[in-house]
Design a protein around this motif. Structure first.
Motif, PDB file in Angstrom:
ATOM      1  N   THR A  17      57.163   9.326  65.863  1.00 12.88           N
ATOM      2  CA  THR A  17      58.534   9.011  66.264  1.00 12.88           C
ATOM      3  C   THR A  17      58.574   8.541  67.710  1.00 12.88           C
ATOM      4  O   THR A  17      59.174   7.501  68.033  1.00 12.88           O
ATOM      5  CB  THR A  17      59.409  10.255  66.116  1.00 12.88           C
ATOM      6  N   TYR A  31      59.727   4.913  69.407  1.00 15.73           N
ATOM      7  CA  TYR A  31      60.726   4.739  70.464  1.00 15.73           C
ATOM      8  C   TYR A  31      60.115   4.047  71.674  1.00 15.73           C
ATOM      9  O   TYR A  31      60.724   3.163  72.268  1.00 15.73           O
ATOM     10  CB  TYR A  31      61.308   6.097  70.878  1.00 15.73           C
ATOM     11  N   ILE A  77      64.483   5.218  78.200  1.00 16.68           N
ATOM     12  CA  ILE A  77      64.300   5.434  76.760  1.00 16.68           C
ATOM     13  C   ILE A  77      65.159   6.595  76.265  1.00 16.68           C
ATOM     14  O   ILE A  77      65.664   6.576  75.138  1.00 16.68           O
ATOM     15  CB  ILE A  77      62.811   5.644  76.461  1.00 16.68           C
ATOM     16  N   VAL A  78      65.350   7.610  77.123  1.00 18.08           N
ATOM     17  CA  VAL A  78      66.193   8.735  76.712  1.00 18.08           C
ATOM     18  C   VAL A  78      67.610   8.261  76.411  1.00 18.08           C
ATOM     19  O   VAL A  78      68.230   8.658  75.421  1.00 18.08           O
ATOM     20  CB  VAL A  78      66.189   9.833  77.807  1.00 18.08           C
ATOM     21  N   ILE A 127      67.729   6.553  73.089  1.00 19.02           N
ATOM     22  CA  ILE A 127      67.749   7.499  71.968  1.00 19.02           C
ATOM     23  C   ILE A 127      69.138   8.093  71.813  1.00 19.02           C
ATOM     24  O   ILE A 127      69.700   8.162  70.712  1.00 19.02           O
ATOM     25  CB  ILE A 127      66.711   8.616  72.192  1.00 19.02           C
ATOM     26  N   ILE A 128      69.740   8.516  72.939  1.00 25.88           N
ATOM     27  CA  ILE A 128      71.013   9.230  72.849  1.00 25.88           C
ATOM     28  C   ILE A 128      72.131   8.301  72.386  1.00 25.88           C
ATOM     29  O   ILE A 128      72.941   8.667  71.539  1.00 25.88           O
ATOM     30  CB  ILE A 128      71.361   9.870  74.215  1.00 25.88           C
ATOM     31  N   ARG A 132      70.216   7.744  68.093  1.00 27.55           N
ATOM     32  CA  ARG A 132      70.904   8.924  67.574  1.00 27.55           C
ATOM     33  C   ARG A 132      72.357   8.912  68.017  1.00 27.55           C
ATOM     34  O   ARG A 132      72.916   9.944  68.401  1.00 27.55           O
ATOM     35  CB  ARG A 132      70.212  10.192  68.078  1.00 27.55           C
ATOM     36  N   GLU A 159      78.440  15.343  69.121  1.00 25.70           N
ATOM     37  CA  GLU A 159      78.380  16.220  70.280  1.00 25.70           C
ATOM     38  C   GLU A 159      79.661  16.152  71.093  1.00 25.70           C
ATOM     39  O   GLU A 159      80.229  17.174  71.492  1.00 25.70           O
ATOM     40  CB  GLU A 159      77.189  15.804  71.136  1.00 25.70           C
ATOM     41  N   PRO A 180      60.015   8.929  80.760  1.00 22.95           N
ATOM     42  CA  PRO A 180      60.221   7.803  79.847  1.00 22.95           C
ATOM     43  C   PRO A 180      61.232   6.789  80.352  1.00 22.95           C
ATOM     44  O   PRO A 180      62.262   6.565  79.742  1.00 22.95           O
ATOM     45  CB  PRO A 180      60.700   8.475  78.560  1.00 22.95           C
ATOM     46  N   ILE A 181      60.940   6.192  81.485  1.00 25.23           N
ATOM     47  CA  ILE A 181      61.808   5.145  82.031  1.00 25.23           C
ATOM     48  C   ILE A 181      60.940   3.939  82.339  1.00 25.23           C
ATOM     49  O   ILE A 181      59.954   4.056  83.060  1.00 25.23           O
ATOM     50  CB  ILE A 181      62.534   5.641  83.294  1.00 25.23           C
ATOM     51  N   PRO A 208      59.980  11.338  74.649  1.00 25.33           N
ATOM     52  CA  PRO A 208      61.380  11.356  75.076  1.00 25.33           C
ATOM     53  C   PRO A 208      62.301  12.157  74.160  1.00 25.33           C
ATOM     54  O   PRO A 208      63.410  12.500  74.560  1.00 25.33           O
ATOM     55  CB  PRO A 208      61.774   9.880  75.060  1.00 25.33           C
ATOM     56  N   VAL A 209      61.855  12.473  72.939  1.00 31.43           N
ATOM     57  CA  VAL A 209      62.782  13.101  71.981  1.00 31.43           C
ATOM     58  C   VAL A 209      63.230  14.491  72.434  1.00 31.43           C
ATOM     59  O   VAL A 209      64.434  14.784  72.418  1.00 31.43           O
ATOM     60  CB  VAL A 209      62.154  13.131  70.580  1.00 31.43           C
ATOM     61  N   ALA A 228      65.992  14.235  74.983  1.00 31.03           N
ATOM     62  CA  ALA A 228      67.308  13.880  74.449  1.00 31.03           C
ATOM     63  C   ALA A 228      67.963  15.099  73.806  1.00 31.03           C
ATOM     64  O   ALA A 228      69.160  15.351  73.995  1.00 31.03           O
ATOM     65  CB  ALA A 228      67.176  12.746  73.438  1.00 31.03           C
ATOM     66  N   THR A 284      71.503  17.212  75.085  1.00 36.03           N
ATOM     67  CA  THR A 284      72.615  17.616  74.225  1.00 36.03           C
ATOM     68  C   THR A 284      72.854  19.109  74.319  1.00 36.03           C
ATOM     69  O   THR A 284      73.992  19.564  74.443  1.00 36.03           O
ATOM     70  CB  THR A 284      72.287  17.240  72.773  1.00 36.03           C
ATOM     71  N   ILE A 303      76.377  21.097  75.302  1.00 38.89           N
ATOM     72  CA  ILE A 303      77.032  21.994  74.361  1.00 38.89           C
ATOM     73  C   ILE A 303      77.024  23.424  74.908  1.00 38.89           C
ATOM     74  O   ILE A 303      77.968  24.185  74.694  1.00 38.89           O
ATOM     75  CB  ILE A 303      76.320  21.937  72.996  1.00 38.89           C
ATOM     76  N   ASP A 308      66.199  13.036  83.548  1.00 37.17           N
ATOM     77  CA  ASP A 308      67.519  13.082  82.905  1.00 37.17           C
ATOM     78  C   ASP A 308      67.987  14.512  82.707  1.00 37.17           C
ATOM     79  O   ASP A 308      69.117  14.873  83.041  1.00 37.17           O
ATOM     80  CB  ASP A 308      67.452  12.387  81.543  1.00 37.17           C
TER      81      ASP A 308
END
Lengths: 232, 119, 85
Positions: free
Chosen positions: A34, A38, A51-52, A55-56, A60, A67, B57-58, B75-76, B79, B83, B87, C50
């Protein structure tokens, strides 16, 4: 005490599980499937340097919509739970003396903080940051305003208007993606541009700005609800 | 090695938060303990995605798009954690609002005195 | 880098222990805020700028203030007691 012993035993048992996990952990030498997808496809497909963010907002994007909805619900519930008896006049209380330093400082700093927040969410596809961080920065500007002038009645109507307009525009852009491009919240409804430029990555700057406004309004509404609760 | 240290710290924070939430009697302090456990979980997840010798990851001049797959970390998890943090604030605000409402009704934050919830 | 990470992690665990063991609620809330701030530096070390930004703005900024808003309302009524069993 028996209760404390039970708690300690529970924590130790969980600690044993965690220790097993930690002992068995071997860091990956390479990206998994995955992540590799990406990493390889973000630049040509999405055009976003971060890249983040890609994805966000895009890969996704539906998650992010969910959210933001969860956040909206929790802000609403906070407002609802604390609403009872809030309408009594705050002005009747003797004014709380706020330092001159805080008042003057907030006049000077609030615009700068708001500007930083906008900068953070507009540049979300290029640098670290984005809608959520920028929204939090905007909300800290609102927080400073609340601290400097606790008696001012905060305009919930304005917050609600910003929040709902941004949310509605977010969904409209998502549907436009469905009509004009490959799917819901597809960012290719606008030209991708050159990687690394401000006007690049299609609709991502637009979507992330809307997310920033929405998140900022939601956080501000939570802060305002909690700070305006009636003095006991 | 950095990832393992961070992960161990994250696990320790989860345990500390759990212990604090179960042993303290003050509602506000239980919520503080929950936020500590929350931070611990986030650190563990980010540490899973870390790979030594790679960078964020930039894509920029230092990390061209062509060799991104060899240069960046996963990067997953980032992310997901982003979130989770947002939350987390929503949940904390919700818990605080209910705790305050409970205080308004019962005039206490000590769960030992809130006998309706006794087990 | 390794030494810095170790130092940060020890400081984080220390802050967490202070947050759950200390007597005063304000100290506890501030220790949790400090923990979040240190965590954001750890995220930076883990190459996640981030997440670091989010944690710094939300975890250590807004959360701490939410706690203080509620604490300020509650404290006028009650001196906390019966913290530990």
């Amino acid at each position: 005490m028996i209760r404390r012993a039970v708690v300690l035993a529970l924590v130790l048992a969980m600690g044993a599980i965690f220790a097993t996990l930690l002992a068995g952990y071997a860091p990956d030498g390479d990206l998994n499937l995955t992540a590799r997808y990406y990493a390889d496809r973000t630049a040509p497909d999405i055009g976003s340097a971060n890249i983040v963010t890609a994805i966000i907002v895009t890969y996704r994007g539906l998650d992010t919509l969910g959210e933001v909805t969860v956040l909206f619900l929790s802000a609403t519930i906070v407002g609802l739970v604390l609403a009872g008896g809030r309408r009594r006049e705050t002005a009747q209380r003797p004014p709380v003396p706020v330092g001159e330093l805080l008042t003057t400082g907030s006049r000077f700093l609030v615009p700068l903080i708001m500007l930083l927040g906008v900068y953070v969410f507009v540049n979300g596809h290029l640098t670290p940051g984005g809608g959520f961080q920028g929204g939090a920065v905007v909300a800290s500007g609102v927080l400073l305003m609340l601290l400097a002038d606790p008696l001012k009645h905060f305009s919930h109507r304005l917050i609600a208007a910003v929040e709902s307009v941004a949310g509605f525009a977010y969904v409209v852009i998502g549907v436009l993606g469905l009509v004009l491009a490959g799917g819901f919240l597809d960012n290719r409804i606008l030209p991708l541009g050159e990687l690394g430029a401000l006007a690049s990555a299609g609709a991502i700057p637009l979507i992330y700005s809307l997310v920033g406004l929405k998140v900022g309004a939601e956080f501000s509404s939570m802060l305002a609800s909690l700070s305006e609760t009636e003095e006991l | 090695m950095i990832a393992q240290i961070a992960m161990a710290t994250g696990f320790a924070l989860i345990l500390i938060g759990l212990y604090g939430a179960l042993t303290n009697h003050n509602l506000l302090r239980m919520i503080v303990a929950f936020t500590i456990a929350d931070t611990g979980v986030n650190i563990v997840i980010v540490a899973v995605g870390y790979m030594a010798g790679r960078t964020a990851p930039i894509l920029d001049a230092a990390v061209p798009a062509a060799e991104a797959a060899q240069r960046i970390i996963d990067p997953v998890p980032q992310a997901l954690v982003l979130t989770a943090i947002v939350i987390g604030l929503g949940i904390t605000a919700l818990m605080l609002a209910y705790a305050y409402k409970l205080y308004q009704k019962k005039r206490t934050l000590d769960i030992g005195k809130l006998t309706e919830l006794k087990w | 880098m390794l030494a810095m990470t170790l130092l940060l992690c020890v400081a984080m665990i220390g802050a967490a222990l202070v947050a759950i063991r200390t007597d005063g609620l304000p100290v506890s809330i501030l220790a949790a805020g400090l923990l979040s701030l240190l965590a954001s530096v750890v995220f930076l070390v883990l190459a996640s700028p981030d997440v670091a930004m989010t944690e710094a703005a939300i975890g250590s900024g807004l959360t701490t203030f939410l706690f203080f808003f509620v604490l300020g309302r509650v404290r006028s009524g009650e001196r906390e007691g019966g913290e530990h069993d």
